[in-house]
Enzyme design. Structure first.
Site, PDB file in Angstrom:
ATOM      1  N   SER A  37      16.035  -6.584 -29.530  1.00 56.36           N
ATOM      2  CA  SER A  37      15.970  -7.004 -30.923  1.00 56.36           C
ATOM      3  C   SER A  37      17.148  -6.438 -31.694  1.00 56.36           C
ATOM      4  O   SER A  37      17.656  -5.361 -31.370  1.00 56.36           O
ATOM      5  CB  SER A  37      14.660  -6.534 -31.577  1.00 56.36           C
ATOM      6  N   LYS A  92       7.232 -21.379 -29.904  1.00 55.61           N
ATOM      7  CA  LYS A  92       7.345 -22.667 -30.573  1.00 55.61           C
ATOM      8  C   LYS A  92       8.062 -22.468 -31.914  1.00 55.61           C
ATOM      9  O   LYS A  92       7.949 -21.390 -32.516  1.00 55.61           O
ATOM     10  CB  LYS A  92       5.965 -23.308 -30.755  1.00 55.61           C
TER      11      LYS A  92
END
Length: 313
Positions: A37, A92
């Site tokens: 990250s 998604k």
């Protein structure tokens, strides 16, 4: 592959912490070996990297990655992972564009890696029983109401308002992933109205009209401005009465008032996703369904844009 799949999670935002990490920890098919990250720090003292390039350079043994980044940056990361021969789980929506996803699917075939375009709402416990019940019914119409408060569910997420960020279609695509799963015939967009704040690039609300290949009408109402009770509901009118899916697909009510449930193994959206990802990897295949994304793309192509008041969080 019989040993646990060594997995790195890339993009450590809210969805990764709230959903992915608990599902991975509970699944014996996976072993979390690293997180990646631009922000934050390590999880449980596991190796932590600022980007996928640093993960690769470390030489850490990795079999698969789960990408939880915003869609605008996901293609390049996924392509890099596939080039390493790593299996890829796409949160998604699977990409910012249809072309990106097609390109990734081709890359997965070329490398022999598995690509999984996940649709978590399809794993809500009412979805598969609804699909089974509707399979041999006459369907007269369907109505989707997906209204939630963006300030509650996406606080401070500026990416969602940028071009490629989907706006209200970020939750709306969840509804489309369910409808494309439970209805027995394909359907297509006939008209759409998109409300776009004057200071943003993505819509805050959308009203969509579809027809299936038999002419059955399907209507969808998506809105990010909902206050008070939130609505994630689908009603399908049939020759046997209305089927109702509420709570984002979690609660199914049939016309006789009964509330059937899915098989125990299907309970839980993200546990179901990871079970499917493991099955795809073990089988050496991919699972990439772009139908929900295609409907969103059609809405942007066909939709009439209405400028509305600025959105200020």
């Amino acid at each position: 592959m019989s040993a646990p799949i060594r997995l790195a999670v890339i993009g450590m935002g809210k969805i990764a912490h709230d959903q992915h990490l608990p599902a991975i920890a509970a699944d014996p098919d996976f072993q979390l070996v690293a997180t990646v990250s631009r922000h934050g720090g390590p999880v449980d003292d596991l190796p932590f990297f600022p980007n996928i390039e640093a993960l690769i350079e470390s030489g850490l043994a990795v079999d698969a990655v789960a990408l939880c980044t915003p869609p605008q940056v996901r293609r390049a990361i996924a392509a890099t992972a596939l080039a390493q021969g790593w299996h890829v789980f796409l949160e998604k929506p699977p990409g910012a564009t249809l072309a990106e996803v097609v390109t990734l699917e081709e890359a997965a075939r070329a490398t022999g890696a598995s690509l999984f375009a996940s649709w978590h709402s399809r794993y809500a416990k009412g979805v598969e029983p609804a699909r089974a019940w509707l399979a041999d019914r006459r369907i007269d119409s369907a109505t989707v109401t997906w209204r939630e408060d963006v300030r509650v569910w996406h606080p401070g997420q500026e990416w969602i308002w940028a071009a490629g960020g989907f706006g209200v279609f970020d939750p709306g695509i969840n509804a489309l992933s369910i409808v494309t799963r439970i209805l027995p015939r394909p359907f297509f967009l006939t008209e759409a109205a998109l409300d776009v704040p004057s200071n943003r690039q993505a819509p805050i609300a959308a009203r969509l009209q579809f027809r299936d290949t038999a002419g059955v009408a399907i209507a969808a109402d998506f809105d990010f401005r909902q206050e008070g009770p939130q609505h994630w509901d689908i009603v399908v009118e049939t020759d046997r009465g209305p089927l109702r899916l509420a709570d984002g697909g979690a609660t199914l009510t049939l016309p006789d008032g009964s509330v059937p449930t899915a098989a125990e193994g299907l309970h839980g959206e993200y546990p179901g996703l990871y079970a499917r990802f493991a099955a795809v990897i073990r089988a050496g295949t991919s699972d990439v369904d772009v139908a929900p994304l295609r409907h969103v793309a059609d809405a942007f192509l066909l939709g009439h844009r209405n400028l509305v008041e600025p959105f200020v969080e």
